[in-house]
Design an enzyme around this catalytic site. Structure first.
Site, PDB file in Angstrom:
ATOM      1  N   GLY A   8       0.818  -1.207   0.000  1.00  0.00           N
ATOM      2  CA  GLY A   8       0.000   0.000   0.000  1.00  0.00           C
ATOM      3  C   GLY A   8       0.851   1.255   0.000  1.00  0.00           C
ATOM      4  O   GLY A   8       0.508   2.257   0.631  1.00  0.00           O
ATOM      5  N   ASN A  10       1.515   3.404  -2.391  1.00  0.00           N
ATOM      6  CA  ASN A  10       1.272   4.409  -3.426  1.00  0.00           C
ATOM      7  C   ASN A  10       0.538   5.650  -2.932  1.00  0.00           C
ATOM      8  O   ASN A  10       0.403   6.633  -3.665  1.00  0.00           O
ATOM      9  CB  ASN A  10       0.495   3.796  -4.599  1.00  0.00           C
ATOM     10  CG  ASN A  10      -0.878   3.326  -4.196  1.00  0.00           C
ATOM     11  OD1 ASN A  10      -1.003   2.281  -3.572  1.00  0.00           O
ATOM     12  ND2 ASN A  10      -1.920   4.086  -4.526  1.00  0.00           N
ATOM     13  N   GLY A  12      -1.085   7.963   0.880  1.00  0.00           N
ATOM     14  CA  GLY A  12      -1.245   8.095   2.318  1.00  0.00           C
ATOM     15  C   GLY A  12       0.017   7.812   3.116  1.00  0.00           C
ATOM     16  O   GLY A  12       1.128   8.201   2.741  1.00  0.00           O
ATOM     17  N   TYR A 169     -13.571  -3.660  11.286  1.00  0.00           N
ATOM     18  CA  TYR A 169     -12.267  -3.010  11.149  1.00  0.00           C
ATOM     19  C   TYR A 169     -11.454  -3.133  12.433  1.00  0.00           C
ATOM     20  O   TYR A 169     -10.258  -3.452  12.397  1.00  0.00           O
ATOM     21  CB  TYR A 169     -12.444  -1.537  10.776  1.00  0.00           C
ATOM     22  CG  TYR A 169     -11.133  -0.789  10.686  1.00  0.00           C
ATOM     23  CD1 TYR A 169     -10.283  -0.967   9.587  1.00  0.00           C
ATOM     24  CD2 TYR A 169     -10.713   0.073  11.698  1.00  0.00           C
ATOM     25  CE1 TYR A 169      -9.077  -0.307   9.501  1.00  0.00           C
ATOM     26  CE2 TYR A 169      -9.506   0.742  11.621  1.00  0.00           C
ATOM     27  CZ  TYR A 169      -8.692   0.553  10.518  1.00  0.00           C
ATOM     28  OH  TYR A 169      -7.486   1.206  10.447  1.00  0.00           O
TER      29      TYR A 169
END
Length: 287
Positions: A8, A10, A12, A169
């Site tokens: 992940g 790419n 934030g 979550y």
């Protein structure tokens, strides 16, 4: 040259952390991302901003066990060498619903199970004194009330009521901690010198869970202990990776900084951690 893999990477937190690590040209950074077009754009930006040409992307979708296995096989075929740091950072928020191609709840598989498989497959490529991090969250201890571990099966294959739970979550982030603490225990038992820890970036305004300014301000005022800052959190995450004097022990929970704190009482239940590990092995088809 040290190799760092960031899932992940790419956007934030992953992107900002990758960029800060890449400023040190002794590091090769691999962005492991689901969307290759966005990943390649991120690679170009990091190269332009840091002058480090040792940045590349590889496709990885943690919601697919096949994709995880293809990533590991692809890494081996490239003959890049050992991995110094593996950052298990990719994830989705609890607003996502559905079932993966593997027949499992999408938040559970994306945030936990895919990374569980990836870490196990990449262990043989880790350097001595290498570092593994899982991006967890203070949401592993939900502000909505006391959490009770439901067992892995209920998370992987939830009932109709469980599919709608707002705690999906939170449980996926609790799984990240159970994974870190159990892997740390197993590595120590095996005499390994690899260090594995967790990092909490805090609640931030990123594309992970887009929120307007008003809500972000409300969270900052009402729950300041849960609020995070992208610049500060990514600074800390990168420092934990590149500073040889940090993260040299295992089973730590770093809270938006290079300082470790205690996670929730529930996260230290090692019976739950063992049950999750063994069930995850079966779900992934690992021996």
């Amino acid at each position: 040259m040290r190799t760092v893999i960031i899932t992940g990477g790419n956007s934030g937190l992953g992107f900002e952390t990758a960029k800060k690590i890449a400023k040190n040209k002794e590091y090769r950074v691999i962005l492991a991302c689901r969307n290759q077009e966005k990943a390649e754009e991120a690679v170009r930006k990091i190269k332009d901003e840091t002058g480090n040409d040792n940045i590349l992307s590889m496709r990885l979708d943690t919601a697919s066990l096949t994709s995880v296995r293809e990533f590991a096989a692809g890494y081996e075929s490239r003959n890049i060498g050992k991995v110094y740091a593996l950052l298990l950072n990719a994830g989705i928020n609890g607003m996502h619903t559905g079932t993966t191609e593997d027949g499992m709840e999408i938040v559970f598989q994306t945030n936990h199970l895919g990374h569980f498989l990836l870490a196990n497959l990449m262990l043989p490529y880790m350097e001595s004194y290498g570092k593994i991090f899982a991006t967890s969250s203070d949401m592993h201890d939900s502000p909505m009330g006391k959490m009770v571990w439901p067992g892995t099966e209920a998370l992987a294959h939830p009932s109709e009521d469980e599919k709608a739970s707002r705690l999906r979550y939170s449980f996926s982030k609790l799984c990240n901690l159970y994974f870190v603490y159990e892997l740390a225990r197993r590595l120590e038992e095996a005499g390994s010198d690899i260090h594995v820890n967790a990092f909490n970036p805090g609640f931030m305004q990123t594309n992970f869970a887009p929120v307007d300014k008003a809500r972000a301000t409300m969270v900052k005022l009402t729950m300041p202990k849960r609020f995070g800052d992208l610049e500060k959190s990514s600074d800390a995450y990168a420092e934990l990776v590149v500073n040889d004097e940090l993260a040299v022990t295992s089973a730590n929970y770093y809270d938006r900084s290079t300082t470790a704190i205690k996670s929730s009482d529930l996260s230290y239940d090692m019976d739950n951690a063992k049950e999750l590990w063994e069930s995850s092995e079966k779900l992934c088809g690992l021996k």
